[in-house]
Design a protein around this motif. Structure first.
Motif, mmCIF file in Angstrom:
data_model
loop_
_atom_site.group_PDB
_atom_site.id
_atom_site.type_symbol
_atom_site.label_atom_id
_atom_site.label_comp_id
_atom_site.label_asym_id
_atom_site.label_seq_id
_atom_site.Cartn_x
_atom_site.Cartn_y
_atom_site.Cartn_z
ATOM 1 N N THR A 164 0.646 -1.285 0.231
ATOM 2 C CA THR A 164 -0.173 0.193 -0.422
ATOM 3 C C THR A 164 0.699 0.819 -0.271
ATOM 4 O OG1 THR A 164 -0.320 -0.333 2.311
ATOM 5 C CG2 THR A 164 -2.371 -0.773 1.378
ATOM 6 N N LYS A 165 2.037 1.372 0.730
ATOM 7 C CA LYS A 165 2.977 2.067 0.829
ATOM 8 C C LYS A 165 3.144 2.096 -0.465
ATOM 9 C CE LYS A 165 4.267 2.815 5.577
ATOM 10 N NZ LYS A 165 5.455 2.429 6.442
ATOM 11 N N VAL A 192 0.166 6.026 4.391
ATOM 12 C CA VAL A 192 -0.095 6.065 3.049
ATOM 13 C C VAL A 192 -1.059 6.540 2.540
ATOM 14 C CG1 VAL A 192 -1.661 4.342 1.197
ATOM 15 C CG2 VAL A 192 -0.788 3.136 3.145
ATOM 16 N N GLY A 197 -1.282 8.272 -0.530
ATOM 17 C CA GLY A 197 -1.780 7.666 -1.411
ATOM 18 C C GLY A 197 -3.588 7.236 -1.247
#
Ligand code: CP
Ligand code: NVA
Length: 303
Positions: A164-165, A192, A197
């Protein structure tokens, strides 16, 4: 200051792109005559072989050391292991049971001014070398990572956290479906989002997968959690990536899995072995990504 790689956001978005480009370039002999230590507190197939071969391709010599052999914090403190190995090797890579072990090794090297990067080959918190290979595979298969929608179905674990990062840095959206008690934490969400993100958490696999370009899963029971296996099988019932779930994804969706896979648990056999699966390419990319990372770390001398 030496650049360590303990999670994927130790790289900026621009640096990540350079590492992925290097992964596809001709290997420069930046490790000629140098060693790289690879410590494993947990078993490995892909990571050991991919990283060893990446070192060889860069002209270096890998030395793989089992956790029981070196005895991190048992035979001697992790700090002492790191300082000693930094006297022999250009890079120290380690797969550890507990993430702080890596942080202590990196800090000991920094205090000693040894300029030897520490690379995380998987910890309970993060698997950043996997995330590099994941992005490389997405880039190869879809032509870009930008504006790609990644659905991750399963445990909010080390692989999910780094993915996710990495997605945030690479401009991809993530939707993560996990059962209660196994989700990414609020701190993970904040991390994130701080990277820019776009991350949505849900407990509905079908919602995460709807229209996605990439469907990703990982084991329900990670290394070190073996005693929780039955409880986890119960908790993750309904989270199998099977053909019914995949039918809701985008028409050209690809399937990724860091492997090892447990067919019939987190992924159905006809999905992991089916036409949308790119898991073998992804596994091979572990080597190319490791080579790109090591080349970047060693370019113009240690960073
Ligand atoms: N994906 C991965 O890290 O595999 P290994 O545990 O076999 O290294
Ligand atoms: N989440 C898994 C990944 C294995 C590569 C584990 O930590 O065991």
């Amino acid at each position: 200051m030496t650049r360590h790689f303990l999670d994927v956001d130790d790289l900026s978005a621009q640096e990540l792109e350079v590492v992925l480009d290097l992964a596809e370039d001709k290997p420069p002999p930046v490790l000629a005559g140098r060693g790289v230590a690879l410590i494993f507190e947990h078993p490995s197939n892909r990571t050991r072989n991919a990283t060893e071969m990446a070192v060889v391709q860069l002209g270096g010599h890998p030395v793989t050391i089992s956790g029981s052999e070196v005895g991190l914090d048992r035979r001697e403190p992790a700090e002492d292991v790191a300082r000693v190995l930094a006297g022999y090797h250009a890079v120290i890579c380690a797969r550890v049971a507990r993430h702080p072990t890596l942080e202590r090794m990196a800090a000991a090297i920094d205090r000693a001014g040894q300029a030897v990067p520490v690379v995380n080959l998987l910890s309970d918190l993060a698997h950043p070398c996997q995330a590099l290979a994941d992005l490389l595979t997405i880039r190869q298969c879809l032509g870009t990572t930008r504006d790609v929608t990644i659905a991750y179905v399963g445990d909010g674990n080390n692989v999910c956290r780094s993915l996710t990062k990495a997605a945030a840095l690479a401009g991809a959206r993530c939707r993560v479906a996990s059962p209660a008690g196994h989700t990414l934490s609020d701190a993970d969400l904040d991390a994130v989002r701080a990277l820019g993100g776009d991350l949505v958490l849900t407990d509905q696999p079908a919602q995460a997968v709807k229209g996605a370009d990439v469907v990703y899963t990982d084991v329900w029971t990670s290394m070190g959690q073996e005693e929780e296996q039955q409880a986890r099988r119960d908790a993750f019932a309904g989270y199998t990536v099977d053909r019914h779930l995949l039918a809701g994804a985008g028409p050209d969706a690809i399937v990724l899995h860091c492997l090892p896979a447990h067919r019939g648990e987190e992924i159905a056999a006809d999905v992991v072995d089916g036409p949308r699966s790119r898991v073998w390419q992804q596994a091979t990319n572990r080597m190319h990504a490791a080579r790109g990372l090591l080349a970047w770390l060693m370019q113009d001398g240690p960073r």
